[in-house]
Every structure is written in C-alpha cells, then in structure tokens.
Enzyme design. Structure first.
Site, mmCIF file in Angstrom:
data_model
loop_
_atom_site.group_PDB
_atom_site.id
_atom_site.type_symbol
_atom_site.label_atom_id
_atom_site.label_comp_id
_atom_site.label_asym_id
_atom_site.label_seq_id
_atom_site.Cartn_x
_atom_site.Cartn_y
_atom_site.Cartn_z
ATOM 1 N N SER A 145 70.696 -10.055 29.126
ATOM 2 C CA SER A 145 71.158 -11.220 28.353
ATOM 3 C C SER A 145 70.071 -11.558 27.339
ATOM 4 C CB SER A 145 71.346 -12.411 29.297
ATOM 5 O OG SER A 145 71.548 -13.606 28.572
ATOM 6 N N TYR A 158 68.744 -17.761 36.178
ATOM 7 C CA TYR A 158 69.318 -16.789 35.237
ATOM 8 C C TYR A 158 68.199 -16.074 34.479
ATOM 9 C CZ TYR A 158 72.894 -15.002 32.031
ATOM 10 O OH TYR A 158 73.740 -14.186 31.331
HETATM 11 N N1 LIG Z 1 79.472 -14.085 28.188
HETATM 12 C C1 LIG Z 1 78.254 -14.166 27.714
HETATM 13 O O1 LIG Z 1 77.993 -14.851 26.712
HETATM 14 C C2 LIG Z 1 77.134 -13.419 28.357
HETATM 15 C C3 LIG Z 1 75.905 -13.379 27.684
HETATM 16 C C4 LIG Z 1 74.854 -12.682 28.241
HETATM 17 C C5 LIG Z 1 75.031 -12.008 29.428
HETATM 18 N N2 LIG Z 1 76.222 -12.078 30.072
HETATM 19 C C6 LIG Z 1 76.337 -11.338 31.326
HETATM 20 O O2 LIG Z 1 77.481 -10.532 31.275
HETATM 21 C C7 LIG Z 1 77.954 -10.302 32.607
HETATM 22 C C8 LIG Z 1 79.440 -10.625 32.633
HETATM 23 O O3 LIG Z 1 79.612 -11.983 32.277
HETATM 24 P P1 LIG Z 1 80.993 -12.542 31.696
HETATM 25 O O4 LIG Z 1 80.668 -13.400 30.554
HETATM 26 O O5 LIG Z 1 81.947 -11.426 31.559
HETATM 27 O O6 LIG Z 1 81.393 -13.515 32.909
HETATM 28 P P2 LIG Z 1 82.766 -13.694 33.692
HETATM 29 O O7 LIG Z 1 82.517 -14.836 34.603
HETATM 30 O O8 LIG Z 1 83.904 -13.726 32.755
HETATM 31 O O9 LIG Z 1 82.875 -12.333 34.539
HETATM 32 C C9 LIG Z 1 81.961 -12.030 35.568
HETATM 33 C C10 LIG Z 1 82.691 -11.255 36.650
HETATM 34 O O10 LIG Z 1 81.730 -10.930 37.664
HETATM 35 C C11 LIG Z 1 82.333 -11.176 38.922
HETATM 36 N N3 LIG Z 1 81.310 -11.478 39.918
HETATM 37 C C12 LIG Z 1 80.566 -12.612 40.013
HETATM 38 N N4 LIG Z 1 79.779 -12.548 41.089
HETATM 39 C C13 LIG Z 1 80.026 -11.356 41.694
HETATM 40 C C14 LIG Z 1 79.517 -10.721 42.852
HETATM 41 N N5 LIG Z 1 78.618 -11.321 43.633
HETATM 42 N N6 LIG Z 1 79.978 -9.490 43.163
HETATM 43 C C15 LIG Z 1 80.912 -8.900 42.387
HETATM 44 N N7 LIG Z 1 81.436 -9.453 41.277
HETATM 45 C C16 LIG Z 1 80.991 -10.666 40.944
HETATM 46 C C17 LIG Z 1 83.252 -12.368 38.701
HETATM 47 O O11 LIG Z 1 84.249 -12.472 39.702
HETATM 48 C C18 LIG Z 1 83.807 -12.056 37.328
HETATM 49 O O12 LIG Z 1 84.991 -11.310 37.391
HETATM 50 C C19 LIG Z 1 77.098 -11.188 33.509
HETATM 51 O O13 LIG Z 1 76.057 -10.408 34.079
HETATM 52 C C20 LIG Z 1 76.516 -12.192 32.549
HETATM 53 O O14 LIG Z 1 75.301 -12.735 32.994
HETATM 54 C C21 LIG Z 1 77.277 -12.752 29.557
#
Ligand SMILES: NC(=O)c1ccc[n+]([C@@H]2O[C@H](COP(=O)([O-])OP(=O)(O)OC[C@H]3O[C@@H](n4cnc5c(N)ncnc54)[C@H](O)[C@@H]3O)[C@@H](O)[C@H]2O)c1
Length: 260
Positions: A145, A158
């Site tokens: 991230s 985080y």
């Molecule tokens: N969306 C953003 O702006 C952003 C920015 C930087 C990093 N990220 C990272 O991207 C990744 C995905 O995030 P997103 O935005 O798609 O979020 P999201 O919440 O839409 O999707 C995350 C998915 O991970 C699953 N999950 C959560 N905990 C879990 C576990 N213990 N075991 C298995 N699955 C699990 C959830 O059920 C969900 O389906 C994450 O690692 C997040 O930190 C997202």
C-alpha cells in the site's frame, strides 16, 4: 492478449475489490483460477462475474482465513492436487483496521491487522515459494500500500503490516531470483473498493461521499483509482512479460506518494 492460457493463478481476497478485479482480468486472459477468501458469498459473486466474462475458465473456490497457517497450507495443497502447479500468486487479502492515534490504537486491533496483512502474506509466500522452487519458475505479487512506503496516520497496524509486506517482498526476491522466481509488490493509493468506502465512513460517517471528494483533492489526478486499473497492473506483473521485475514495489496512486 491471452498471457494466462494454461496458467494456474491463486488470488487471495478474491471475493471483493482489488482481488476480484484482478481475477476478472486474469480470467479474460485464460487463467485457471484458485479464488481464496474468508467470505464465501464474495467468492460466489466473483465466480459468477468470472463466468460472465470467461465462461470456459476453470475455477476452484476455497474459503480460508489467511491468518491461519494451516488454512493457507491447505489452499496451496488443494491447488497442486487439482492443477499440478502454481504459475502465479496474487497475495492480496487484507484489512484496514480501525483508525486511531497510536496511543489509542487497541492492542487487539493491532494484532488482528498484523495477523491478516503480514502473517497472512508470509504464510502465502512460505507455502507457494516451496512449490515454485521445485518447479523452477513462478511469480508472486504481494499487495502492500502507499501506507507501506509512506506515513499516512491513524493506522499503526496497517502501516506496520504493509511496511512489513514490502520487507518480505524484497527479502524473498533476493532469495528466490536464482530459482527463476520473481517476487514484487504493488503499493496502491486510494482505489474505490468496499475497503475505501469503509475508511471514508470512519472519517465522514454518512457524509462519506463528501469526505471522499475532499480526500481526492490531495491527489494530483483528483480522483480515486479504479479496481480495474489494479487488475491491468497485476495481470502484467504476474505475466511472463514482467519476469525481470524482481523485488520492486510499484506505486499505483495517481502520483500522490511522489508529492512533497
Ligand atoms: N482499496 C484501496 O485503496 C487499497 C489501497 C492500498 C492497499 N489496498 C490493499 O488491497 C488489498 C485488497 O483490498 P480491497 O480494497 O480490495 O478491500 P476489500 O475489502 O474490497 O477486499 C478485501 C477482501 O479480502 C478478504 N479478506 C479479509 N480478511 C481476510 C482473511 N483473514 N482471509 C481471507 N480473506 C480475507 C475480504 O473478505 C475481502 O473479500 C488489501 O490488502 C488492502 O490493504 C487497498
């Protein structure tokens, strides 16, 4: 482009957001997909979307908590039993956690976020790299991230976990390059997914959309990223076209992390 014809790819966090977007792009390019998430309903949603864009694509759905080592070992074993190999791995599942100042950041919350975002990524690499080393090829993309390369604030768990993901990426990249394996990470800025909506709700409550408009004013491009933009990047990085990119952490954030 069919960069993933006959390729087997595991995606964690595949039931929503960035994982789902990557799964759809990989499916369009012919990958056999192992979709992993803690949320079965999310996996079913992704499967139906995959079938809509790529009816012939084979999928294996595994409900698993990436913070539990035996469940990670199990989805890796299931992949090898079903498909015989792992070409690529999007090690992506994660949570944001409850925002708070460091002094108020709950110890339980810290441990929960680290156990999913950092331990979970480590377990995934541990079991997948063993298979890839025996094969003599493979690619891993970890989801870090902007919060893994910059200070964001109010996110102790985080920040610690995502900076840790960057460290794990560089460490394993150095170890496994000689086996024909590359390990890299993406560092997304704010991409509009359910996680970011949750984050904006923590800041703005029911006025979260207004909070979002203000939030993007700090971005050079004045907008949120789109999940499909992550899907394109991840598909490239997981493909053989990106084999010589190893140890790199690639921001995808509209330029926000380069701003002074
Ligand atoms: N969306 C953003 O702006 C952003 C920015 C930087 C990093 N990220 C990272 O991207 C990744 C995905 O995030 P997103 O935005 O798609 O979020 P999201 O919440 O839409 O999707 C995350 C998915 O991970 C699953 N999950 C959560 N905990 C879990 C576990 N213990 N075991 C298995 N699955 C699990 C959830 O059920 C969900 O389906 C994450 O690692 C997040 O930190 C997202």
């Amino acid at each position: 482009m069919n960069r993933f014809e006959e390729k087997v790819v595991i995606v964690t966090g595949a039931g929503s957001g960035l994982g789902q977007a990557a799964a759809l792009q990989l499916a369009k390019e012919g990958a056999k997909l192992v979709l992993v998430d803690i949320n079965q309903a999310g996996l079913d949603d992704t499967k139906s979307k995959v079938q809509a864009v790529a009816p012939k694509v084979e999928t294996l759905l595994v409900t698993a908590n990436v913070a539990t080592e035996s469940e990670v070992e199990n989805f890796v074993n299931q992949t090898v039993e079903r498909f015989g190999k792992i070409d690529a791995f999007f090690n992506n599942a994660g949570v944001e956690g409850k925002q708070n100042l460091t002094e108020d950041y709950g110890t339980d919350e810290f441990q929960k976020v680290v156990s999913i975002n950092l331990n979970g990524v480590f377990y995934g690499m541990k079991y997948v790299l063993k298979v890839m080393k025996e094969q003599g090829y493979g690619t891993i993309v970890n989801t870090a991230s902007v919060g893994g390369i910059r200070g964001v604030g109010n996110q102790s768990g985080y920040a610690a976990s995502k900076h840790g993901v960057v460290g794990l990426t560089r460490n394993s990249a150095v170890e496994y390059g000689e086996y024909g394996i590359s390990v890299k990470a993406i560092a997304p800025g704010a991409i509009m997914t359910p996680m970011v909506e949750g984050s904006l709700r923590q800041m703005g409550g029911d006025n979260w959309e207004e909070a979002g408009k203000q939030f993007v004013q700090g971005n050079p491009m004045k907008r949120f990223g789109k999940p499909e933009e992550i899907g394109y990047l991840v598909a490239f990085l997981l493909s053989n076209q990106a084999d010589f990119i190893n140890g790199a952490v690639i921001p995808i954030d509209g330029g926000q992390s380069y701003k002074y």
